[in-house]
Motif scaffolding. Sequence first.
Motif, PDB file in Angstrom:
ATOM      1  N   SER A   1     -13.191  50.354 -30.367  1.00  0.00           N
ATOM      2  CA  SER A   1     -14.441  49.630 -30.382  1.00  0.00           C
ATOM      3  C   SER A   1     -15.321  49.602 -29.260  1.00  0.00           C
ATOM      4  O   SER A   1     -16.509  50.117 -29.130  1.00  0.00           O
ATOM      5  N   ASN A   2     -14.641  50.064 -28.006  1.00  0.00           N
ATOM      6  CA  ASN A   2     -15.402  50.539 -26.721  1.00  0.00           C
ATOM      7  C   ASN A   2     -15.768  51.842 -26.866  1.00  0.00           C
ATOM      8  O   ASN A   2     -16.977  52.282 -26.727  1.00  0.00           O
TER       9      ASN A   2
ATOM     10  N   ARG B   1     -16.717  53.339 -29.768  1.00  0.00           N
ATOM     11  CA  ARG B   1     -17.929  53.367 -30.817  1.00  0.00           C
ATOM     12  C   ARG B   1     -19.046  52.851 -30.141  1.00  0.00           C
ATOM     13  O   ARG B   1     -20.169  53.404 -30.231  1.00  0.00           O
ATOM     14  N   GLU B   2     -19.062  51.757 -29.321  1.00  0.00           N
ATOM     15  CA  GLU B   2     -20.019  51.210 -28.534  1.00  0.00           C
ATOM     16  C   GLU B   2     -20.725  52.296 -27.412  1.00  0.00           C
ATOM     17  O   GLU B   2     -21.957  52.364 -27.601  1.00  0.00           O
TER      18      GLU B   2
ATOM     19  N   ARG C   1     -22.647  54.845 -29.522  1.00  0.00           N
ATOM     20  CA  ARG C   1     -23.983  54.249 -29.849  1.00  0.00           C
ATOM     21  C   ARG C   1     -24.989  54.631 -28.907  1.00  0.00           C
ATOM     22  O   ARG C   1     -26.052  54.717 -29.288  1.00  0.00           O
TER      23      ARG C   1
END
Length: 158
Positions: free
Chosen positions: A129-130, A132-133, A136
């Motif tokens: 998750s980190n 992917r963030e 972005r």
Amino acid sequence: MTKACFCGTFDPLTKGHIDIIERAAGIFEEVIVFVSVNSEKKEQFPKEQRMYWIKQATSHLKNVRCAIQTGLVVEACRKEGARVLVRGLRNSIDFQYEQNMEAMNHQMAPEIETVFLMSDPAHLYCSSSNVRELLRYGQDVSHMVPECVWQDLEKVKR
């Protein structure tokens, strides 16, 4: 022969995942890494890409193989004849989630033991998750992912 399974979405694969896989490979005779399809998550990378990354990043581990898993984790373990399910823990939030999953899995398959491996402190913040963030926002994640993942992510940016 003690077989273990390590299941996850690996979207994308991180150095934290590799740490757990390498440590499990040192404990168990065979480790099957399952790329799981999670109905609750919208995956960013195709499952075939994630499996390729795992194969590349674990090619030095002769007792590790990779497959795509659909359905329940305990069904995949049973199909492979694995008696152990390996899970990685970074913090108390992971523990609460994994404790609930272990209780459900134990109800369905009491013959399969869940073994928790604590994350190396260097990887406490390292989650898919980190990653992917940060991606972005165009940030460098090379310190969080294996080289094969980083190379592919760089190709996409060009």
